[in-house]
Motif scaffolding. Structure first.
Motif, PDB file in Angstrom:
ATOM      1  N   GLN A  50       6.039 -14.217 -10.207  1.00 16.87           N
ATOM      2  CA  GLN A  50       6.378 -14.686 -11.750  1.00 16.87           C
ATOM      3  C   GLN A  50       6.212 -13.376 -12.533  1.00 16.87           C
ATOM      4  N   HIS A  51       7.515 -12.695 -12.388  1.00 10.54           N
ATOM      5  CA  HIS A  51       7.118 -11.354 -13.372  1.00 10.54           C
ATOM      6  C   HIS A  51       7.557 -12.477 -15.319  1.00 10.54           C
ATOM      7  N   PRO A  52       6.647 -11.544 -15.400  1.00 10.68           N
ATOM      8  CA  PRO A  52       7.107 -11.949 -16.952  1.00 10.68           C
ATOM      9  C   PRO A  52       8.148 -11.256 -17.889  1.00 10.68           C
ATOM     10  N   GLU A  53       8.730 -10.824 -16.644  1.00 12.42           N
ATOM     11  CA  GLU A  53      10.237 -10.179 -17.900  1.00 12.42           C
ATOM     12  C   GLU A  53      11.482 -10.519 -16.997  1.00 12.42           C
ATOM     13  N   ARG A  54      11.360 -10.489 -15.595  1.00 11.54           N
ATOM     14  CA  ARG A  54      12.285  -9.974 -14.651  1.00 11.54           C
ATOM     15  C   ARG A  54      12.584 -11.696 -14.285  1.00 11.54           C
ATOM     16  N   GLY A  55      11.397 -12.507 -13.668  1.00  7.64           N
ATOM     17  CA  GLY A  55      11.879 -13.975 -13.165  1.00  7.64           C
ATOM     18  C   GLY A  55      11.360 -13.845 -11.866  1.00  7.64           C
ATOM     19  N   LEU A  56      11.525 -15.077 -11.657  1.00  7.49           N
ATOM     20  CA  LEU A  56      10.962 -15.233  -9.858  1.00  7.49           C
ATOM     21  C   LEU A  56      11.486 -14.184  -9.043  1.00  7.49           C
ATOM     22  N   LEU A  57      10.960 -13.186  -8.400  1.00  3.07           N
ATOM     23  CA  LEU A  57      11.126 -11.898  -7.385  1.00  3.07           C
ATOM     24  C   LEU A  57      10.634 -12.340  -6.284  1.00  3.07           C
ATOM     25  N   ASN A  58      11.848 -11.802  -5.397  1.00  3.29           N
ATOM     26  CA  ASN A  58      11.515 -11.983  -3.435  1.00  3.29           C
ATOM     27  C   ASN A  58      10.504 -10.514  -3.766  1.00  3.29           C
ATOM     28  N   PRO A  59      10.470 -10.953  -2.019  1.00  6.97           N
ATOM     29  CA  PRO A  59       9.332  -9.780  -1.716  1.00  6.97           C
ATOM     30  C   PRO A  59       9.406  -8.710  -1.036  1.00  6.97           C
ATOM     31  N   ILE A  60      10.431  -8.750  -0.768  1.00  7.95           N
ATOM     32  CA  ILE A  60      11.466  -7.247  -0.964  1.00  7.95           C
ATOM     33  C   ILE A  60      11.780  -6.635  -2.330  1.00  7.95           C
ATOM     34  N   GLU A  61      11.203  -7.537  -3.821  1.00 11.11           N
ATOM     35  CA  GLU A  61      11.370  -6.264  -4.611  1.00 11.11           C
ATOM     36  C   GLU A  61       9.523  -5.193  -4.656  1.00 11.11           C
ATOM     37  N   PHE A  62       8.638  -5.863  -4.367  1.00  9.88           N
ATOM     38  CA  PHE A  62       7.451  -5.884  -4.337  1.00  9.88           C
ATOM     39  C   PHE A  62       6.731  -5.402  -2.686  1.00  9.88           C
ATOM     40  N   LEU A  63       6.986  -5.892  -1.626  1.00 12.97           N
ATOM     41  CA  LEU A  63       6.282  -5.607  -0.935  1.00 12.97           C
ATOM     42  C   LEU A  63       5.801  -4.662   0.046  1.00 12.97           C
ATOM     43  N   PRO A  64       7.460  -4.231  -0.663  1.00 15.37           N
ATOM     44  CA  PRO A  64       7.352  -3.112   0.835  1.00 15.37           C
ATOM     45  C   PRO A  64       6.646  -1.015   0.243  1.00 15.37           C
ATOM     46  N   VAL A  65       6.606  -1.992  -2.009  1.00 14.63           N
ATOM     47  CA  VAL A  65       5.696  -0.816  -2.095  1.00 14.63           C
ATOM     48  C   VAL A  65       4.207  -0.424  -1.984  1.00 14.63           C
ATOM     49  N   ILE A  66       3.422  -1.706  -1.422  1.00 15.99           N
ATOM     50  CA  ILE A  66       2.194  -2.203  -1.184  1.00 15.99           C
ATOM     51  C   ILE A  66       1.954  -1.894   0.591  1.00 15.99           C
ATOM     52  N   GLU A  67       2.617  -1.704   2.142  1.00 20.40           N
ATOM     53  CA  GLU A  67       3.349  -1.280   2.789  1.00 20.40           C
ATOM     54  C   GLU A  67       1.583  -0.571   2.788  1.00 20.40           C
ATOM     55  N   ASN A  68       1.157  -0.907   4.110  1.00 18.75           N
ATOM     56  CA  ASN A  68       0.106  -0.030   4.523  1.00 18.75           C
ATOM     57  C   ASN A  68      -0.800   0.454   3.221  1.00 18.75           C
ATOM     58  N   HIS A  69      -1.285  -0.084   2.110  1.00 16.05           N
ATOM     59  CA  HIS A  69      -2.084   0.085   0.764  1.00 16.05           C
ATOM     60  C   HIS A  69      -3.072  -1.016   1.251  1.00 16.05           C
ATOM     61  N   ALA A  70      -4.265  -0.875   0.875  1.00 13.83           N
ATOM     62  CA  ALA A  70      -5.377  -1.546   0.488  1.00 13.83           C
ATOM     63  C   ALA A  70      -4.909  -2.953  -0.438  1.00 13.83           C
ATOM     64  N   MET A  71      -4.021  -2.923  -0.904  1.00 17.86           N
ATOM     65  CA  MET A  71      -3.928  -3.661  -2.084  1.00 17.86           C
ATOM     66  C   MET A  71      -3.123  -4.691  -1.443  1.00 17.86           C
ATOM     67  N   SER A  72      -2.131  -4.641   0.404  1.00 19.03           N
ATOM     68  CA  SER A  72      -1.333  -5.517   1.043  1.00 19.03           C
ATOM     69  C   SER A  72      -2.722  -6.583   1.353  1.00 19.03           C
ATOM     70  N   ILE A  73      -3.866  -5.834   2.228  1.00 25.24           N
ATOM     71  CA  ILE A  73      -4.664  -6.836   2.552  1.00 25.24           C
ATOM     72  C   ILE A  73      -5.234  -7.746   1.896  1.00 25.24           C
ATOM     73  N   GLU A  74      -5.206  -7.078   0.387  1.00 22.97           N
ATOM     74  CA  GLU A  74      -6.179  -8.310  -0.870  1.00 22.97           C
ATOM     75  C   GLU A  74      -5.306  -9.691  -0.856  1.00 22.97           C
ATOM     76  N   LEU A  75      -3.943  -9.143  -1.008  1.00 21.13           N
ATOM     77  CA  LEU A  75      -2.704  -9.822  -1.223  1.00 21.13           C
ATOM     78  C   LEU A  75      -2.563 -10.919   0.325  1.00 21.13           C
ATOM     79  N   GLY A  76      -2.781 -10.454   1.415  1.00 18.54           N
ATOM     80  CA  GLY A  76      -2.762 -11.468   2.376  1.00 18.54           C
ATOM     81  C   GLY A  76      -3.920 -12.104   2.565  1.00 18.54           C
ATOM     82  N   GLU A  77      -4.868 -11.615   1.923  1.00 14.95           N
ATOM     83  CA  GLU A  77      -6.004 -12.814   1.933  1.00 14.95           C
ATOM     84  C   GLU A  77      -5.993 -13.609   1.444  1.00 14.95           C
TER      85      GLU A  77
END
Length: 852
Positions: free
Chosen positions: A630-657
């Motif tokens: 729920q982006h404050p400026e761009r509205g509701l974004l689908n996973p394709i907009e952000f999940l590829p960015v954090i692929e294999n990143h430690a943040m992906s584990i945190e988001l997964g939990e």
């Protein structure tokens, strides 16, 4: 020769029981000390004798142990034992200190120590008089340890043999010698030393002599103890005892007291013998039961069984042998099994097989044989050599099973899993495998490779204007052209739609790939006729070079894909080489990572839920949790907009939990509302998260946080199966999670990322057919074939299957006709906030045509 039933069953029992001591074929190095009569006599390996040596020979013969005797001074023998160069010390006194590095058998002799002095020495009457005296001891003997414990360390004179010590004492150079009384008295007689005597006063140490083995040899130790007990019960021990101790007592009647020190052994042996006699009675009854079992196994086994004599002539076969080969028992008896050979395997194969059997006694592997009707078939074969108690070869036994149907099915399934059904080119899974291997080869030989991503320009207009059948024919023709444009050793794969990837190998420079790229552009752009239509096509090509682009296989494909889009944007019908120094792209990614971090910290992520239904019954079986930003400026974004960015990143584990915790919280809320809705929620788990060493522990903590939620309501969908580095490790993680109560599904199955290997080895109960195939299955015969294949694969492996991407009633009908009842997609419901789900479920009804 007809094999009698008892002999046949005995051989079956030998093979079925598999109770074989694995080290019996090893030649043990046995250590015996020099000059320690009557226990050990002789100074060399060839002259070794004495009570302990003879007793060991009897025990080894009973236990059928191979060995060679090594005679050394005691100190050296003990040191080699500690270093692992001696396997058994046959006359080592037991002590707490020695139990740190050795395990001991039952004691074979128990004797007391004594103080030996010269006859004219009246100053020493007991061990209280030894303080300040010069005392002789054997180096590393228990007498040395005892003397040190008494505080006499500085008074000690160390010798390597009993003879050396007694001669020193007799010479008058030293005052006393601490020694086993039995050994000392025997040595005095042998040496003819009459001016030395043992004191009658007791000494504070005794010696329990036993066979010593290195720590951890419990099976061998048990084997030796049992053999010791047998030698006592059959009288062999008594004979050896009388030979070395009985004769000695006759020579010196006043020393019969020595039997006091040895008699405890008799009691020990009687106890052990009684135990083993009792055990053998039990084993005899068990053996009778095993014989009955063996007879049943031979008759009813689903495996073919062949028994031959030692020369290889068949003497018995079972009914399954006939069922598999077509040859009857009468046609087979007396023949050598080589009459079954197909000729497919070279003579060297059989030479190697029999070499293994002669060395290890058995062989296991795959062979190709020929049935009576001439059909060649594969079988899994196990061969055992059977020996009698004397170690003589008596028979061979072979057990085999026909695996022709299994191999045929595996070949078909592996082809589906690794090749594109339309073009018969490798798919993404096989491409990734070949790319990884080629990268290793490049690293070893200092070569380069190119990954080429090729996308046809304007192909969508072909499908829209002429239909998918014409489009498929065009793809087949173009794939043949492009494959012919490559060199020997290069690979061309279709990874979906009109997108192809090539691997160019054996490059020494970037310029080496340019002629191939030009040929690919030419192959794609030359006019091609399909039916009555002439098509003028072209392709945009992206290229990246390894190891100049030093990333993993998946990243290489992504970089080539990025370069392909640059070629498209630059006018199409050209190629573009990826620039590894794109700082702007790196900076942009870092900015996006920072934005995602902020979104996670500020609770901007939400879950929407897409229902999963049984189309035939109309039952809603659960929902899939899908993350949104729920982006404050761009509205509701689908996973394709952000999940590829954090692929294999430690943040992906945190988001997964966070996703798992939020899903459990939602289940808890729906439970509290007491609504009649399904509570099962599935969430996506990235490969990098699943492979974390503490994944199971962290999942257990999350489940414990919501004790009111039954774990089986949570289903984990495994993503990116090609990124699973260690399938065995992941399988163990999944089993541990299943033990907690959760379930697993394999996501995006059929895209090339999921292979037969993962399906066979990962304990997932559900397979999800990727939406890209379901969406186009009504118009694309290739996609329809993949969907049908995945459904059949799921049934074969007894897994449930669900289709995603069901966008119409027609999709649902087609899936039901193929045997797939579970589905989700926009044709059923779009993902929705949790608050909308209760109202939707109360209003939803399946299409009536789905219930026919």
């Amino acid at each position: 020769m007809k094999l009698n039933t008892k002999s046949l069953l005995l051989m079956m029992l030998i093979l079925l029981s598999a109770i074989v001591y694995s080290d019996q074929t090893k030649t043990l190095i046995v250590g015996s000390e020099q000059d320690f009569p009557p226990f050990a006599t002789g100074m060399t390996d060839s002259t070794a004798g004495g009570f302990t040596v003879d007793f060991w020979k009897a025990v080894a013969a009973e236990a059928r142990l191979k060995y060679s005797i090594r005679v050394l001074p005691f100190r050296e023998a003990l040191q080699e034992f500690k270093e692992g160069r001696i396997d058994v010390l046959i006359n080592l006194a037991i002590s707490d200190e020695r139990r740190q590095f050795a395990d001991f058998s039952v004691p074979h002799v128990i004797v007391n120590g004594a103080i030996f002095v010269r006859n004219d020495n009246t100053s020493i009457q007991s061990e209280d008089d030894l303080s300040g005296q010069s005392i002789i001891v054997l180096n590393a003997d228990l007498a040395q340890d005892y003397a040190i414990s008494k505080g006499w360390a500085k008074q000690l004179v160390l010798v390597d043999t009993v003879e050396e010590g007694l001669k020193l004492l007799a010479s008058g150079k030293h005052d006393a010698m601490l020694l086993s009384k039995l050994v000392g008295m025997q040595s005095l007689q042998l040496l003819g030393l009459t001016n030395i005597k043992p004191l009658r006063t007791p000494v504070g140490f005794s010696q329990k002599f036993a066979f010593a083995l290195p720590k951890g040899q419990s099976q061998l130790l048990s084997h030796i103890n049992e053999a010791m007990a047998v030698t006592n019960t059959n009288g062999i021990y008594t004979e050896i005892y009388n030979k070395w101790f009985g004769v000695y007592e006759v020579k010196e009647p006043t020393l019969r007291e020595l039997s006091i020190y040895i008699s405890p052994l008799i009691a020990i042996f009687l106890a052990v013998s009684g135990y083993f006699y009792y055990r053998r009675q039990i084993e005899r009854k068990q053996a009778e039961e095993k014989l009955k079992l063996a007879a049943s196994v031979f008759t009813n086994s689903r495996e073919g069984i062949i028994i031959t004599d030692a020369e290889g002539s068949i003497i018995e076969v079972n009914d399954t042998f006939t069922d598999i080969t077509g040859f009857s028992r009468e046609e087979s008896i007396g023949r050598n099994p080589r009459f079954l050979q197909s000729g497919r395997q070279l003579p060297e194969f059989y030479i190697s097989m029999w070499k293994t059997i002669s060395t290890t006694g058995q062989w296991y592997g795959e062979v190709w044989n020929k049935r009576k009707n001439g059909e060649v078939y594969p079988e899994i074969l196990t061969i055992f050599a059977v020996h009698n108690d004397a170690g003589e070869l008596k028979n061979y036994m072979a057990l085999f099973g026909d695996i022709s149907v299994m191999k045929s099915n595996i070949r078909k399934l592996e082809h589906i899993a690794h090749y594109d059904l339309l073009t018969n080119l490798p798919n993404r899974s096989l491409l990734t495998e070949r790319l990884s291997k080629t990268m290793l080869t490049c690293s070893r030989h200092a070569q380069s490779l190119a990954v080429v991503c090729l996308d046809l320009d304007g192909f969508k207009h072909v499908n829209d204007g002429y239909g998918h059948n014409v489009g498929d024919e065009l793809l087949i023709a173009l794939s043949l052209r492009m494959k012919n444009a490559l060199r020997k050793g290069d690979t061309l794969a279709r990874i979906g739609g009109d997108e192809f990837i090539a691997i160019l190998v054996d490059l020494t420079s970037a310029e080496d790939c340019q002629p191939v790229l030009e040929r690919l552009l030419l192959a794609a752009s030359k006019p091609i006729t399909v039916g009555d239509v002439i098509f003028n096509t072209s392709a945009s090509i992206g290229v990246t070079l390894y190891p100049q682009d030093s990333v993993d296989a998946d990243q290489l494909i992504r970089h080539a894909d990025q370069a392909m889009y640059v070629a498209k944007e630059s006018g199409k019908n050209r190629y573009h080489i990826f620039d590894t120094d794109q700082d702007d792209a790196v900076k942009a990614k870092n900015l996006r990572l920072k934005a995602i971090r902020s979104a996670l910290d500020n609770h901007q992520f939400v879950l929407h839920y897409q229902p999963k239904v049984n189309m035939r019954t109309g039952t809603v079986i659960g929902v899939e949790a899908l993350i949104r930003w729920q982006h404050p400026e761009r509205g509701l974004l689908n996973p394709i907009e952000f999940l590829p960015v954090i692929e294999n990143h430690a943040m992906s584990i945190e988001l997964g939990e966070w996703v798992i915790a939020t899903a459990l919280s939602q289940i808890s809320q729906w439970q509290e509302m007491e609504l009649n809705i399904p509570l099962s929620i599935s969430v996506n788990i990235a490969a990098v998260q699943l492979q974390q060493c503490d994944f199971t522990a962290r999942l257990a903590i999350l489940l414990a946080t919501y004790p009111d939620v039954e774990p089986h309501y949570l289903e984990l969908e495994v993503l990116e199966t090609s990124a699973l580095d260690d399938v065995q490790h992941v399988s163990e993680i999944m089993d541990a999670c299943i033990a907690l109560g959760v379930k697993f599904a394999l996501d995006d199955f059929g895209t090339g990322y999921s292979s037969l290997t993962y399906l066979r080895r990962l304990p997932a109960s559900l397979i999800k057919i990727d939406q890209s195939f379901v969406r186009d299955m009504l118009n694309d015969a290739g996609d329809l074939a993949i969907v049908e294949g995945v459904i059949a694969l799921a049934k074969l492996f007894k897994r449930e299957v669900i289709a995603e991407g069901v966008e119409s009633i027609e999709h649902g009908r087609a899936l039901l006709q193929l045997g797939c009842e579970l589905a989700q997609g926009y044709g059923i419901a779009r993902p929705m906030p949790a608050s909308d789900f209760p109202a939707w479920i109360s209003d939803w009804k399946p299409d009536i045509s789905w219930q026919d």
